[in-house]
Design a protein around this motif. Structure first.
Motif, PDB file in Angstrom:
ATOM      1  N   LYS A 125      -4.339 -39.151  20.201  1.00 56.21           N
ATOM      2  CA  LYS A 125      -4.002 -37.905  19.487  1.00 56.21           C
ATOM      3  C   LYS A 125      -3.444 -36.857  20.453  1.00 56.21           C
ATOM      4  O   LYS A 125      -3.941 -36.718  21.573  1.00 56.21           O
ATOM      5  CB  LYS A 125      -5.224 -37.350  18.760  1.00 56.21           C
ATOM      6  CG  LYS A 125      -6.411 -37.065  19.639  1.00 56.21           C
ATOM      7  CD  LYS A 125      -7.542 -36.424  18.810  1.00 56.21           C
ATOM      8  CE  LYS A 125      -8.772 -36.169  19.640  1.00 56.21           C
ATOM      9  NZ  LYS A 125      -9.942 -36.931  19.245  1.00 56.21           N
ATOM     10  N   ASN A 133      -6.020 -39.173  14.872  1.00 56.39           N
ATOM     11  CA  ASN A 133      -6.844 -38.338  14.000  1.00 56.39           C
ATOM     12  C   ASN A 133      -6.085 -37.643  12.877  1.00 56.39           C
ATOM     13  O   ASN A 133      -6.711 -37.094  11.984  1.00 56.39           O
ATOM     14  CB  ASN A 133      -7.514 -37.218  14.804  1.00 56.39           C
ATOM     15  CG  ASN A 133      -8.580 -37.717  15.735  1.00 56.39           C
ATOM     16  OD1 ASN A 133      -8.307 -38.579  16.570  1.00 56.39           O
ATOM     17  ND2 ASN A 133      -9.787 -37.204  15.599  1.00 56.39           N
ATOM     18  N   ILE A 183      -9.116 -42.395  12.848  1.00 58.06           N
ATOM     19  CA  ILE A 183     -10.484 -42.034  13.252  1.00 58.06           C
ATOM     20  C   ILE A 183     -10.860 -40.591  12.898  1.00 58.06           C
ATOM     21  O   ILE A 183     -11.988 -40.178  13.135  1.00 58.06           O
ATOM     22  CB  ILE A 183     -10.697 -42.261  14.770  1.00 58.06           C
ATOM     23  CG1 ILE A 183      -9.780 -41.350  15.593  1.00 58.06           C
ATOM     24  CG2 ILE A 183     -10.454 -43.729  15.141  1.00 58.06           C
ATOM     25  CD1 ILE A 183     -10.081 -41.401  17.098  1.00 58.06           C
ATOM     26  N   MET A 242     -17.270 -42.660  23.145  1.00 60.95           N
ATOM     27  CA  MET A 242     -16.012 -42.013  23.511  1.00 60.95           C
ATOM     28  C   MET A 242     -16.007 -41.887  25.043  1.00 60.95           C
ATOM     29  O   MET A 242     -16.877 -42.448  25.710  1.00 60.95           O
ATOM     30  CB  MET A 242     -15.918 -40.634  22.839  1.00 60.95           C
ATOM     31  CG  MET A 242     -16.347 -40.704  21.397  1.00 60.95           C
ATOM     32  SD  MET A 242     -16.204 -39.272  20.310  1.00 60.95           S
ATOM     33  CE  MET A 242     -15.514 -37.960  21.226  1.00 60.95           C
ATOM     34  N   SER A 243     -15.032 -41.140  25.582  1.00 61.25           N
ATOM     35  CA  SER A 243     -14.927 -41.078  27.046  1.00 61.25           C
ATOM     36  C   SER A 243     -16.247 -40.734  27.730  1.00 61.25           C
ATOM     37  O   SER A 243     -16.625 -41.346  28.718  1.00 61.25           O
ATOM     38  CB  SER A 243     -13.871 -40.047  27.463  1.00 61.25           C
ATOM     39  OG  SER A 243     -12.590 -40.527  27.138  1.00 61.25           O
ATOM     40  N   ARG A 301     -13.963 -45.888  21.311  1.00 60.26           N
ATOM     41  CA  ARG A 301     -12.751 -45.100  21.035  1.00 60.26           C
ATOM     42  C   ARG A 301     -12.554 -44.130  22.186  1.00 60.26           C
ATOM     43  O   ARG A 301     -13.235 -43.121  22.289  1.00 60.26           O
ATOM     44  CB  ARG A 301     -12.931 -44.318  19.724  1.00 60.26           C
ATOM     45  CG  ARG A 301     -13.423 -45.168  18.541  1.00 60.26           C
ATOM     46  CD  ARG A 301     -13.694 -44.285  17.319  1.00 60.26           C
ATOM     47  NE  ARG A 301     -14.532 -43.151  17.616  1.00 60.26           N
ATOM     48  CZ  ARG A 301     -15.866 -43.163  17.539  1.00 60.26           C
ATOM     49  NH1 ARG A 301     -16.520 -44.241  17.120  1.00 60.26           N
ATOM     50  NH2 ARG A 301     -16.565 -42.085  17.852  1.00 60.26           N
ATOM     51  N   GLY A 341     -10.154 -41.707  24.635  1.00 64.26           N
ATOM     52  CA  GLY A 341      -8.909 -40.957  24.768  1.00 64.26           C
ATOM     53  C   GLY A 341      -8.693 -40.410  26.163  1.00 64.26           C
ATOM     54  O   GLY A 341      -7.912 -40.933  26.953  1.00 64.26           O
ATOM     55  N   SER A 342      -9.402 -39.345  26.497  1.00 66.29           N
ATOM     56  CA  SER A 342      -9.093 -38.612  27.734  1.00 66.29           C
ATOM     57  C   SER A 342      -9.232 -39.438  29.012  1.00 66.29           C
ATOM     58  O   SER A 342      -8.481 -39.214  29.962  1.00 66.29           O
ATOM     59  CB  SER A 342      -9.916 -37.325  27.807  1.00 66.29           C
ATOM     60  OG  SER A 342     -11.195 -37.503  27.298  1.00 66.29           O
ATOM     61  N   ARG A 383      -6.835 -33.294  26.792  1.00 64.98           N
ATOM     62  CA  ARG A 383      -5.923 -32.737  25.786  1.00 64.98           C
ATOM     63  C   ARG A 383      -5.966 -31.219  25.860  1.00 64.98           C
ATOM     64  O   ARG A 383      -7.020 -30.643  26.066  1.00 64.98           O
ATOM     65  CB  ARG A 383      -6.364 -33.177  24.383  1.00 64.98           C
ATOM     66  CG  ARG A 383      -6.258 -34.651  24.140  1.00 64.98           C
ATOM     67  CD  ARG A 383      -6.834 -35.027  22.777  1.00 64.98           C
ATOM     68  NE  ARG A 383      -8.274 -34.819  22.700  1.00 64.98           N
ATOM     69  CZ  ARG A 383      -9.174 -35.739  23.026  1.00 64.98           C
ATOM     70  NH1 ARG A 383      -8.822 -36.927  23.457  1.00 64.98           N
ATOM     71  NH2 ARG A 383     -10.470 -35.476  22.928  1.00 64.98           N
TER      72      ARG A 383
END
Ligand SMILES: *Cc1c(COP(=O)(O)O)cnc(C)c1O
Length: 217
Positions: free
Chosen positions: A25, A46, A67, A191-192, A207, A209-210, A216
Motif C-alpha cells: 500500500k 488496503n 487486507i 506484520m513487520s 502480511r 510491508g515496511s 510509509r
C-alpha cells in the motif's frame, strides 16, 4: 538495502511453511515490480482503487490479497480478480461477496477477521459470532464464497507479552473454528513488527510491508 535485498533476507528468516504477503500500500508500481522480479507473487493492498490500478499495471500471475477494510459497494471492483480477501468482518459483506462472485462466475476465497486485540478499536467478529457463523450452516448459503481461514491483528504495542497473548488467543480460536469447519487452513497474522511472535504462535501467513518496502509516509 534494496527491496530485493530486504525481501531475500526476510525469506531466509520466515519458515517455508509460512506464506509471505508483501504489503505494498502507498508504494509505487516500480517497487512492486522490483519485488516481482525477485520472485514475489503475493501482494497485499488496503485500498480498492489503488489495488485496481496496480492490478492493471502488474503481470497477470500476481495473486492480489485485499487486507484493508472493505466497503460493500466496492466489492464489485475487485471481485473479477482478487485472490484472497483477508478482512471480512460482517455478514453483509459476505453476502455482497457471494453476489459478486456469482455474477462473475467465480468462487471467491476469504478469511474471516477475528477480533483479538485487547484494545476496543479493532474490527472483526468476536468468538461467539464466529461460532454462530460456522455452526449455523450460513456459509452453505454462499456457494460462491470459500472461507479458507481466519485473519487477526494484534494491538499496536511495544508490549511483546500482550502481542503474544493476543496471538495465542487467536490460535485457540482458529483451532476451535476448525472443529466446526475442517476446511479452514489459513491463519493470517503478523506484520513487520510482530510476525516472529505470530509465527511462533501458529500463523501460516504473514502480511509484511515496511520491512520490505521501507516505511510509509
Ligand atoms: C499495512 C498493513 C500490514 C503491513 O504493515 P507493516 O507494519 O508495514 O508490515 C499488514 N496488515 C494489514 C491489515 C495492514 O493494514
Amino acid at each position: 538495502m534494496s527491496i530485493s535485498d530486504r525481501l531475500r533476507a526476510l525469506r531466509q528468516e520466515i519458515p517455508p511453511s509460512v506464506d509471505l504477503i508483501a504489503v505494498s500500500k502507498f508504494k509505487p508500481v516500480a517497487d512492486l515490480e522490483e519485488a516481482y522480479a525477485c520472485g514475489q507473487r503475493d501482494f497485499g493492498e488496503n485500498y480498492v482503487q489503488e489495488l485496481v490500478e496496480k492490478e492493471s499495471a502488474l503481470p497477470k500471475d500476481v495473486r492480489w490479497h485485499f487486507i484493508g477494510h472493505l466497503q460493500t459497494n466496492k466489492v464489485k471492483y475487485i471481485a473479477p480478480f482478487v485472490h484472497l480477501i483477508h478482512s471480512v468482518d460482517s455478514l453483509k459483506l459476505l453476502k455482497e461477496i457471494q453476489k459478486q462472485g456469482a455474477s462473475k462466475g467465480r468462487i471467491i476465497s476469504v478469511l474471516l477477521q477475528a477480533h483479538i486485540a485487547e484494545e476496543e478499536s479493532k474490527t472483526g467478529f468476536d468468538i461467539e459470532e464466529l461460532k454462530e457463523i460456522l455452526q449455523s450452516g450460513t456459509l452453505q448459503t454462499f456457494p460462491n464464497v470459500k472461507v479458507e481461514g481466519l485473519m487477526g491483528m494484534g494491538t499496536f504495542t511495544e508490549d511483546a507479552d500482550q502481542t503474544r497473548r493476543e496471538f495465542k488467543h487467536m490460535a485457540e480460536i482458529f483451532e476451535e473454528a476448525k472443529q466446526y469447519e475442517p476446511g479452514l487452513k489459513i491463519l493470517s497474522m503478523g506484520m513487520s513488527g510482530d510476525w516472529k511472535i505470530a509465527v511462533e504462535e501458529g500463523s501460516n501467513m504473514v502480511r509484511i510491508g515496511s520491512t520490505i518496502f521501507g516505511s510509509r509516509n
